[in-house]
Design a protein around this motif. Structure first.
Motif, mmCIF file in Angstrom:
data_model
loop_
_atom_site.group_PDB
_atom_site.id
_atom_site.type_symbol
_atom_site.label_atom_id
_atom_site.label_comp_id
_atom_site.label_asym_id
_atom_site.label_seq_id
_atom_site.Cartn_x
_atom_site.Cartn_y
_atom_site.Cartn_z
ATOM 1 N N ARG A 62 0.845 -1.186 0.000
ATOM 2 C CA ARG A 62 0.000 0.000 0.000
ATOM 3 C C ARG A 62 0.882 1.238 0.000
ATOM 4 O O ARG A 62 1.808 1.318 0.799
ATOM 5 C CB ARG A 62 -0.880 0.036 1.249
ATOM 6 C CG ARG A 62 -1.968 -1.025 1.308
ATOM 7 C CD ARG A 62 -1.449 -2.373 1.756
ATOM 8 N NE ARG A 62 -2.561 -3.287 2.071
ATOM 9 C CZ ARG A 62 -2.735 -4.482 1.515
ATOM 10 N NH1 ARG A 62 -1.890 -4.946 0.632
ATOM 11 N NH2 ARG A 62 -3.760 -5.231 1.878
ATOM 12 N N THR B 35 -12.874 -8.616 9.216
ATOM 13 C CA THR B 35 -14.266 -8.957 9.493
ATOM 14 C C THR B 35 -14.347 -10.377 10.041
ATOM 15 O O THR B 35 -13.751 -11.290 9.472
ATOM 16 C CB THR B 35 -15.106 -8.838 8.208
ATOM 17 O OG1 THR B 35 -15.026 -7.494 7.742
ATOM 18 C CG2 THR B 35 -16.566 -9.197 8.471
ATOM 19 N N LEU C 97 -7.689 -9.775 -4.758
ATOM 20 C CA LEU C 97 -6.871 -10.726 -5.504
ATOM 21 C C LEU C 97 -7.000 -12.140 -4.946
ATOM 22 O O LEU C 97 -8.003 -12.492 -4.350
ATOM 23 C CB LEU C 97 -5.420 -10.235 -5.508
ATOM 24 C CG LEU C 97 -5.248 -8.777 -5.971
ATOM 25 C CD1 LEU C 97 -3.802 -8.346 -5.890
ATOM 26 C CD2 LEU C 97 -5.777 -8.578 -7.379
ATOM 27 N N LEU D 252 -4.793 -14.277 13.181
ATOM 28 C CA LEU D 252 -4.705 -14.677 11.779
ATOM 29 C C LEU D 252 -4.695 -13.425 10.916
ATOM 30 O O LEU D 252 -5.561 -12.559 11.055
ATOM 31 C CB LEU D 252 -5.884 -15.584 11.403
ATOM 32 C CG LEU D 252 -5.849 -16.961 12.058
ATOM 33 C CD1 LEU D 252 -7.184 -17.680 11.887
ATOM 34 C CD2 LEU D 252 -4.712 -17.799 11.490
ATOM 35 N N ARG D 253 -3.709 -13.319 10.050
ATOM 36 C CA ARG D 253 -3.565 -12.110 9.234
ATOM 37 C C ARG D 253 -4.398 -12.279 7.963
ATOM 38 O O ARG D 253 -3.879 -12.626 6.892
ATOM 39 C CB ARG D 253 -2.090 -11.870 8.896
ATOM 40 C CG ARG D 253 -1.185 -11.767 10.115
ATOM 41 C CD ARG D 253 -1.346 -10.469 10.874
ATOM 42 N NE ARG D 253 -0.841 -9.331 10.132
ATOM 43 C CZ ARG D 253 -1.181 -8.078 10.379
ATOM 44 N NH1 ARG D 253 -2.055 -7.795 11.328
ATOM 45 N NH2 ARG D 253 -0.669 -7.100 9.671
ATOM 46 N N ALA D 254 -5.678 -12.028 8.092
ATOM 47 C CA ALA D 254 -6.583 -12.184 6.958
ATOM 48 C C ALA D 254 -7.755 -11.230 7.119
ATOM 49 O O ALA D 254 -8.149 -10.891 8.234
ATOM 50 C CB ALA D 254 -7.086 -13.619 6.872
ATOM 51 N N GLY D 255 -8.306 -10.807 5.993
ATOM 52 C CA GLY D 255 -9.354 -9.796 6.019
ATOM 53 C C GLY D 255 -10.714 -10.303 6.469
ATOM 54 O O GLY D 255 -11.524 -9.544 6.978
ATOM 55 N N VAL D 256 -10.968 -11.597 6.234
ATOM 56 C CA VAL D 256 -12.235 -12.176 6.673
ATOM 57 C C VAL D 256 -11.929 -13.455 7.438
ATOM 58 O O VAL D 256 -11.196 -14.307 6.939
ATOM 59 C CB VAL D 256 -13.150 -12.523 5.470
ATOM 60 C CG1 VAL D 256 -14.487 -13.064 5.958
ATOM 61 C CG2 VAL D 256 -13.367 -11.300 4.594
ATOM 62 N N VAL D 257 -12.453 -13.567 8.642
ATOM 63 C CA VAL D 257 -12.239 -14.783 9.410
ATOM 64 C C VAL D 257 -13.589 -15.372 9.778
ATOM 65 O O VAL D 257 -14.435 -14.700 10.377
ATOM 66 C CB VAL D 257 -11.416 -14.518 10.681
ATOM 67 C CG1 VAL D 257 -11.158 -15.831 11.407
ATOM 68 C CG2 VAL D 257 -10.093 -13.859 10.331
ATOM 69 N N GLY E 135 -8.766 -8.206 1.360
ATOM 70 C CA GLY E 135 -7.597 -8.919 1.855
ATOM 71 C C GLY E 135 -6.533 -8.100 2.538
ATOM 72 O O GLY E 135 -6.535 -6.875 2.498
ATOM 73 N N TYR E 136 -5.643 -8.841 3.187
ATOM 74 C CA TYR E 136 -4.376 -8.330 3.691
ATOM 75 C C TYR E 136 -3.324 -8.713 2.648
ATOM 76 O O TYR E 136 -3.554 -9.526 1.771
ATOM 77 C CB TYR E 136 -3.982 -9.023 5.005
ATOM 78 C CG TYR E 136 -4.713 -8.591 6.263
ATOM 79 C CD1 TYR E 136 -6.022 -8.162 6.243
ATOM 80 C CD2 TYR E 136 -4.065 -8.654 7.493
ATOM 81 C CE1 TYR E 136 -6.671 -7.804 7.408
ATOM 82 C CE2 TYR E 136 -4.703 -8.298 8.668
ATOM 83 C CZ TYR E 136 -6.003 -7.876 8.629
ATOM 84 O OH TYR E 136 -6.647 -7.526 9.791
ATOM 85 N N LYS E 137 -2.164 -8.151 2.806
ATOM 86 C CA LYS E 137 -0.959 -8.539 2.060
ATOM 87 C C LYS E 137 -1.226 -8.665 0.548
ATOM 88 O O LYS E 137 -1.848 -7.791 -0.050
ATOM 89 C CB LYS E 137 -0.390 -9.842 2.649
ATOM 90 C CG LYS E 137 -0.071 -9.704 4.149
ATOM 91 C CD LYS E 137 0.795 -10.839 4.669
ATOM 92 C CE LYS E 137 0.027 -12.102 4.961
ATOM 93 N NZ LYS E 137 0.814 -13.137 5.623
ATOM 94 N N GLU E 138 -0.788 -9.771 -0.069
ATOM 95 C CA GLU E 138 -0.903 -9.867 -1.526
ATOM 96 C C GLU E 138 -2.295 -10.292 -1.990
ATOM 97 O O GLU E 138 -2.507 -10.596 -3.161
ATOM 98 C CB GLU E 138 0.175 -10.813 -2.080
ATOM 99 C CG GLU E 138 1.567 -10.248 -1.901
ATOM 100 C CD GLU E 138 2.643 -11.002 -2.662
ATOM 101 O OE1 GLU E 138 2.330 -11.688 -3.646
ATOM 102 O OE2 GLU E 138 3.806 -10.908 -2.243
ATOM 103 N N GLY F 202 -4.574 -8.169 -1.878
ATOM 104 C CA GLY F 202 -5.140 -6.922 -2.373
ATOM 105 C C GLY F 202 -5.472 -5.926 -1.288
ATOM 106 O O GLY F 202 -5.199 -6.165 -0.109
ATOM 107 N N PHE F 203 -6.051 -4.782 -1.706
ATOM 108 C CA PHE F 203 -6.424 -3.764 -0.716
ATOM 109 C C PHE F 203 -7.743 -3.090 -1.075
ATOM 110 O O PHE F 203 -8.165 -3.095 -2.223
ATOM 111 C CB PHE F 203 -5.309 -2.735 -0.518
ATOM 112 C CG PHE F 203 -4.669 -2.227 -1.776
ATOM 113 C CD1 PHE F 203 -5.335 -1.378 -2.635
ATOM 114 C CD2 PHE F 203 -3.369 -2.605 -2.102
ATOM 115 C CE1 PHE F 203 -4.736 -0.895 -3.785
ATOM 116 C CE2 PHE F 203 -2.749 -2.127 -3.260
ATOM 117 C CZ PHE F 203 -3.440 -1.274 -4.104
ATOM 118 N N ARG G 273 -11.887 -2.503 0.646
ATOM 119 C CA ARG G 273 -12.931 -3.424 1.085
ATOM 120 C C ARG G 273 -14.154 -3.261 0.217
ATOM 121 O O ARG G 273 -14.433 -2.175 -0.290
ATOM 122 C CB ARG G 273 -13.301 -3.155 2.554
ATOM 123 C CG ARG G 273 -12.194 -3.521 3.539
ATOM 124 C CD ARG G 273 -11.955 -5.022 3.578
ATOM 125 N NE ARG G 273 -10.827 -5.415 4.428
ATOM 126 C CZ ARG G 273 -9.568 -5.531 3.998
ATOM 127 N NH1 ARG G 273 -9.258 -5.271 2.746
ATOM 128 N NH2 ARG G 273 -8.612 -5.905 4.817
#
Lengths: 291, 490
Positions: free
Chosen positions: A251, A276, B271, B448-453, B469-472, B474-475, B477
């Motif tokens: 970013r 989330t 991604l 956990l490094r993730a956008g949705v758990v 997502g986090y990291k690769e 994408g960015f 929401r």
């Protein structure tokens, strides 16, 4: 006989230590009358990589501290800076500031740290949400620190540019590696001393001095950096940074100096991910118990 | 000591087969040929070229689809710009809102038709398109419609304004739903749109274009153009575009990020992923097995957030794997339009080859393969549900996104170990956790490094729930309040 002053050796700040650049390189910083003020470290790519290792190591601990604890530490930085005001004013003046401007810059920096200290346990409430999904699940979103952030801070200001670029990043639980102003690097090293005596764990903030022209591509291409904050106006560097950043979908945020000196929770949000979480709820529907 | 006896495998061959229960296709309306939807009208492509879109379950052609060339992209962007400058950018939020509500309603009215076409063009089971894709797409419009006149409440102390023209490029795994995820928030925030559906699944987007035309939305507010990578590249490179939203592979995402480096275009990337799905010993195992099945076999595994890396705590690994294999035996692979079908067709021949390539890689890497013994249709692109046992972190099938019904299984002993392994990957889109202990759930979900758990559930989506997502991975929401941000400036 007059006493000979002791001059300070200006070194860089990595993992809570003050090493010299591993490259052994320096650049001379001169004052108004061309007198030598300091031999400043000309940091290398290797210094940057070492600093990233320190920042990554510090990330787990820093990001998992409570907001309240981070707030106290930011406030502590402000206290330490306030106590060394005169030193910073003097340093700003030998780098070309007027007494009034120098004094204002230090005061603003202290106040900005206090401002962000207060945000440490509040921005989460501002940017979180409980999401009313249509299925029987409990669902909420919270901001979470992005990770390791590389920062190229403002060239124009020695202290305020540095503080305003670091504060929102560490408020949000990130760790960072910062490149200080090349032409006004002195306050950055002294500010590292302030950090070092403020209970900020080593590695949370790492400060390098040197040339953006040399280092920006490494700040942008390093695979263990999650985000890059760029506070200068060089269009060529910005394009180059954005190109390199794609290697790990980094970013990139660019700011002009005036954007950040006033402080905003939205600057904290920039270096946050939104997470989330879902969990089933056993039963959804009108409750059986009435009045 | 009494030896643990392995229970006899369940026998499902009772002699009773499911009778076919095909969804009828005679009520849907498909043209022989689809042109480009630009400025409120369908127009011929400037190069006069078309490609075929086929049904991956029968390999039969469904329609001819126009190829948009650079000239057409330019026309679409200009139409979007004109609509932005003259109508949409100036319209009060409350009025914009009503147009979007109307689109939501019209999708609901025509939901069954859209579902059938979605399954025909993309190969997904009708149960999924009918119960998930299409309703969620309608709901997404309905949800964002309501935001259009409330944006000032979403961002305290700031004045949000729209960006201009958004170029949006979407994948083939959830064709209409992805179109809704892109178009709805863009319109609600006052932007106009040029959208390109994926090459293999353009039909529902084009049906949406018809619906939008009929809805009375001002001309040019939404433009839908078709084509392959070149069309997408022309959209990304167009100087009249203010915003790019892309969902697709990490490789293409990186190319886009690089190609717009010298511009001020805003970017959202959704991604790839390689999600960890973690089963603890104290999890409700039967539910967890359902979650594993849903996590990896939902939509043939063509899901960026698929739970493709399974981690089972060592002391329950045997029982979970046994149950998992038994459950896999009951999965029905076949006609996507049959309501009994659990796993439909692989979206394209190309994707099938990719999946088969990965299955071969897995074998070569020394992992143990298990496939269900289900019967397979003679025609079309199909792939058996597949497990790989005895995999390790360094295996390519564990590290790389396969985008098919292929699950890799590892075991673990401690929480520290599984968190380390789950996070040790460039992706960070989603993750799953199965345990009965609340404090363990929150330990895991926060580390956990993730956008949705998903905890004790998997693959759930909702318009109110931010996704990304986090990291690769994408960015930015999509969904919820946070999904407004990528389409606004402050």
């Amino acid at each position: 006989m007059t006493r000979l002053d002791i001059l300070k050796t200006y070194k860089i700040y990595i993992g809570g230590q003050f090493p010299r650049t591993e490259s052994g390189r320096y650049y001379p910083l001169t004052g108004r009358n061309k007198e030598l003020l300091a031999n400043v470290c000309l940091s290398s790519r290797k210094d940057f990589r070492n600093a990233i290792v320190a920042a990554r190591t510090a990330f787990a601990g820093w990001s998992s501290r409570s907001g309240f604890n981070r707030g106290q530490i930011l406030y502590r930085i402000a206290e330490m800076l306030e106590g060394r005001k005169e030193q910073f004013i003097a340093e700003l003046m030998i780098q070309g500031s007027t007494p009034k401007a120098a004094s204002e810059e230090v005061s603003c920096s202290v106040d900005l740290l206090v401002y962000y200290a207060g945000w440490c346990d509040k921005y989460q409430a501002l940017f979180s949400s409980v999401n009313p999904v249509a299925s029987s699940h409990f669902n909420f979103s919270v901001p979470e620190a992005m990770g390791v952030v590389s920062i190229i801070s403002s060239e124009e200001s020695s202290l305020l540019g540095l503080v305003s670029s670091i504060a929102p990043v560490i408020t949000g639980g990130n760790t960072c590696v910062v490149l200080a102003s090349e032409s006004k690097p002195l306050c950055s090293v002294t500010f590292a001393e302030v950090l070092n005596s403020s209970d900020v764990p080593g590695g949370v903030v790492n400060i390098l001095t040197g040339k953006s022209s040399e280092l920006h591509q490494h700040f942008a291409s390093h695979m263990d950096v999650n985000a890059l904050n760029y506070h200068r106006e060089d269009k060529k560097e910005i394009t180059n940074i954005r190109e390199q950043a794609c290697l790990n979908v980094k970013r990139v945020f660019t700011h002009s100096a005036s954007d950040v000196t006033s402080g905003s929770p939205y600057l904290i949000l920039e270096n946050q991910e939104i997470k989330t979480t879902w969990h089933p709820v056993e039963q959804i529907g009108p409750g059986k118990a009435g009045y | 000591m009494k030896k643990n006896k392995t229970p006899k495998p369940l026998n499902f061959s009772t002699g009773w087969d499911y009778a076919p229960a095909p969804e009828s296709t005679d009520h849907i309306k498909l043209e022989k040929q689809y042109d480009l939807f630009i400025g409120g009208k369908f127009v011929k492509p400037s190069g006069g070229k078309y490609f075929d879109t086929i049904n991956p379950a029968t390999e039969k052609k469904l329609a001819s689809i126009a190829i948009a060339e650079t000239k057409d992209v330019d026309k679409a962007v200009q139409a979007a710009r004109k609509a932005y400058d003259t109508v949409w950018g100036k319209m009060p939020g409350a009025e914009r809102s009503k147009y979007i509500f109307r689109i939501a309603r019209m999708i609901q009215e025509r939901a069954r038709e859209f579902s059938v076409i979605e399954s025909m063009d993309g190969g997904k089971p009708i149960r999924e398109s009918r119960d998930i894709d299409i309703p969620l797409a309608a709901n997404h419009f309905f949800y964002y419609a309501g935001w259009a006149d409330k944006l000032n409440y979403a961002f305290p102390n700031r004045k949000p304004s729209s960006l201009g023209v958004a170029a949006q490029i979407i994948p083939w795994n959830f064709p209409l739903l992805m179109a809704a995820w892109k178009i709805a928030p863009a319109l609600a925030t006052g932007n106009t749109v040029v959208l390109k559906p994926a090459e293999t699944t353009p039909l529902t987007a084009l049906k949406l274009a018809e619906l939008i035309r009929d809805s009375g939305l001002p001309d040019g507010v939404v433009n839908i153009i078709t084509g392959a990578g070149n069309t997408g590249a022309a959209m990304v490179g167009h100087t009249g575009v203010d915003k790019i939203a892309f969902t697709g592979s990490t490789d293409v995402g990186k190319l886009i990020q690089k190609s717009i480096a010298g511009t001020n275009k805003k970017l959202t990337l959704e991604l790839g992923g390689k999600a960890a799905n973690i089963i603890f010993e104290d999890a409700p195992l039967d539910q967890a097995v359902e979650g594993i099945i849903n996590g990896i076999f939902f939509n043939q595994g063509h899901v960026c957030c698929a739970g493709s890396r399974l981690f089972i705590q060592e002391n329950v690994a045997d029982i979970v794997i046994r149950k998992l294999k038994q459950r896999m035996e009951t999965l029905i692979i076949g006609d996507p339009l049959d309501k009994n079908t659990d796993i439909g067709a692989i979206n394209s021949k190309e994707q099938l080859q990719t999946i088969l390539k990965y299955i071969q890689i897995g074998k070569n890497e020394g992992a143990d393969i298990y496939q269900s013994s289900c019967s397979m249709p003679a025609k079309g692109f199909f792939c058996k549900p597949t497990l790989f046992l005895n995999t390790s972190q360094s295996h390519r099938i564990v590290q790389e996104e396969i985008f098919g019904p292929v699950l890799t299984i590892q075991t673990f002993r401690t929480i520290e170990e599984v968190i380390e392994k789950a996070n040790n990957i460039p992706y960070g889109l989603s993750a799953g956790v199965w345990t009965d202990k609340g404090s363990k759930i929150f330990n895991l979900t926060s580390r956990l490094r993730a956008g949705v758990v998903w905890a004790n559930t998997y693959n759930k989506f909702d318009p109110t729930s931010p996704f990304g997502g986090y990291k690769e991975s994408g960015f930015g929401r999509e969904g919820g309040l946070h999904g407004l941000m990528p389409y606004l400036k402050f």
